[in-house]
Write a protein that holds these residues in place. Structure first.
Motif, PDB file in Angstrom:
ATOM      1  N   VAL A   1     -13.494   9.482   9.843  1.00 44.14           N
ATOM      2  CA  VAL A   1     -13.716   9.165  11.240  1.00 44.14           C
ATOM      3  C   VAL A   1     -12.506   8.400  11.770  1.00 44.14           C
ATOM      4  CG1 VAL A   1     -14.992   7.058  10.664  1.00 44.14           C
ATOM      5  CG2 VAL A   1     -15.333   8.136  12.882  1.00 44.14           C
ATOM      6  N   GLN A   2     -12.117   8.692  13.001  1.00 43.93           N
ATOM      7  CA  GLN A   2     -11.000   8.006  13.647  1.00 43.93           C
ATOM      8  C   GLN A   2     -11.533   6.978  14.646  1.00 43.93           C
ATOM      9  OE1 GLN A   2     -10.924  11.692  13.686  1.00 43.93           O
ATOM     10  NE2 GLN A   2     -10.107  11.294  11.635  1.00 43.93           N
TER      11      GLN A   2
ATOM     12  N   ALA B   1     -13.657   3.471  20.475  1.00 43.26           N
ATOM     13  CA  ALA B   1     -14.112   4.846  20.562  1.00 43.26           C
ATOM     14  C   ALA B   1     -13.880   5.545  19.226  1.00 43.26           C
ATOM     15  CB  ALA B   1     -13.364   5.567  21.669  1.00 43.26           C
ATOM     16  N   THR B   2     -14.843   6.320  18.786  1.00 42.95           N
ATOM     17  CA  THR B   2     -14.725   6.999  17.499  1.00 42.95           C
ATOM     18  C   THR B   2     -14.809   8.515  17.666  1.00 42.95           C
ATOM     19  OG1 THR B   2     -17.081   7.073  16.978  1.00 42.95           O
ATOM     20  CG2 THR B   2     -15.908   5.033  16.468  1.00 42.95           C
ATOM     21  N   SER B   3     -14.283   9.208  16.693  1.00 41.18           N
ATOM     22  CA  SER B   3     -14.337  10.659  16.688  1.00 41.18           C
ATOM     23  C   SER B   3     -14.231  11.146  15.261  1.00 41.18           C
ATOM     24  CB  SER B   3     -13.197  11.245  17.530  1.00 41.18           C
ATOM     25  OG  SER B   3     -11.946  10.880  17.002  1.00 41.18           O
ATOM     26  N   GLY B   4     -14.628  12.360  15.042  1.00 38.02           N
ATOM     27  CA  GLY B   4     -14.419  13.003  13.754  1.00 38.02           C
ATOM     28  C   GLY B   4     -15.663  13.188  12.925  1.00 38.02           C
TER      29      GLY B   4
ATOM     30  N   PHE C   1     -21.141   9.497  14.521  1.00 41.52           N
ATOM     31  CA  PHE C   1     -21.037   8.053  14.749  1.00 41.52           C
ATOM     32  C   PHE C   1     -22.282   7.326  14.285  1.00 41.52           C
ATOM     33  CE2 PHE C   1     -19.584   4.293  16.665  1.00 41.52           C
ATOM     34  CZ  PHE C   1     -20.548   3.763  17.513  1.00 41.52           C
TER      35      PHE C   1
ATOM     36  N   LYS D   1     -22.124   7.860  23.350  1.00 43.36           N
ATOM     37  CA  LYS D   1     -20.697   7.832  23.701  1.00 43.36           C
ATOM     38  C   LYS D   1     -19.807   7.594  22.487  1.00 43.36           C
ATOM     39  CE  LYS D   1     -21.379   6.264  28.452  1.00 43.36           C
ATOM     40  NZ  LYS D   1     -21.047   5.218  29.468  1.00 43.36           N
ATOM     41  N   ASN D   2     -20.422   7.459  21.303  1.00 41.95           N
ATOM     42  CA  ASN D   2     -19.657   7.242  20.072  1.00 41.95           C
ATOM     43  C   ASN D   2     -18.742   6.019  20.186  1.00 41.95           C
ATOM     44  OD1 ASN D   2     -20.839   9.551  19.037  1.00 41.95           O
ATOM     45  ND2 ASN D   2     -19.099  10.856  19.567  1.00 41.95           N
ATOM     46  N   THR D   3     -19.266   4.969  20.770  1.00 43.17           N
ATOM     47  CA  THR D   3     -18.449   3.791  21.061  1.00 43.17           C
ATOM     48  C   THR D   3     -19.192   2.519  20.693  1.00 43.17           C
ATOM     49  OG1 THR D   3     -17.360   4.982  22.882  1.00 43.17           O
ATOM     50  CG2 THR D   3     -17.174   2.579  22.874  1.00 43.17           C
TER      51      THR D   3
END
Length: 120
Positions: free
Chosen positions: A1-2, A22-25, A28, A75-77
């Motif tokens: 995860v980034q 904020a996350t991605s990949g 979450f 929002k993956n945040t």
């Protein structure tokens, strides 16, 4: 995860800032999240953590009552609301993803850090 942290800056003592990560990949909501900080010449220390659902939060004694961690899984945040800031809060703040814990070894993924400077 980034992870991508933002929201740091210069603020006067007594002021407020809100950090975002904020996350991605990856999913979450599978991860506990936390904020750590590292001041110049000091070890990285735990600030605040939150479990996967957001139902359990925990804080370092030094920030309890002043900082609030929260997350928005849609929002993956993850956020850190910092109020009543003190000069000793000056540090680079890092967000982290992993298990819910108070030590850096509980977390597998780290953001790049955002600098918070509190002037007296």
């Amino acid at each position: 995860v980034q992870l991508q942290a933002s929201g740091g800056g210069l603020v006067q003592a007594g002021g407020s800032l809100r950090l975002s990560c904020a996350t991605s990949g990856r999913t979450f909501s599978n991860y506990g999240m936390a904020w750590f900080r590292q001041a110049p010449g000091k070890e990285r220390e735990f600030v605040a953590g939150i479990d996967r659902s957001g139902g359990w939060t925990f804080y370092a004694d030094s920030v309890k009552g002043r900082f609030t961690i929260s997350r928005d899984n849609a929002k993956n945040t993850v956020y850190l609301q910092m109020n009543s800031l003190k000069p000793e809060d000056t540090a680079v703040y890092y967000c982290a993803a992993g298990n819910s814990g108070r030590v850096k070894y509980d977390y597998d993924y780290w953001g790049q850090g955002t600098l918070v400077t509190v002037s007296s």
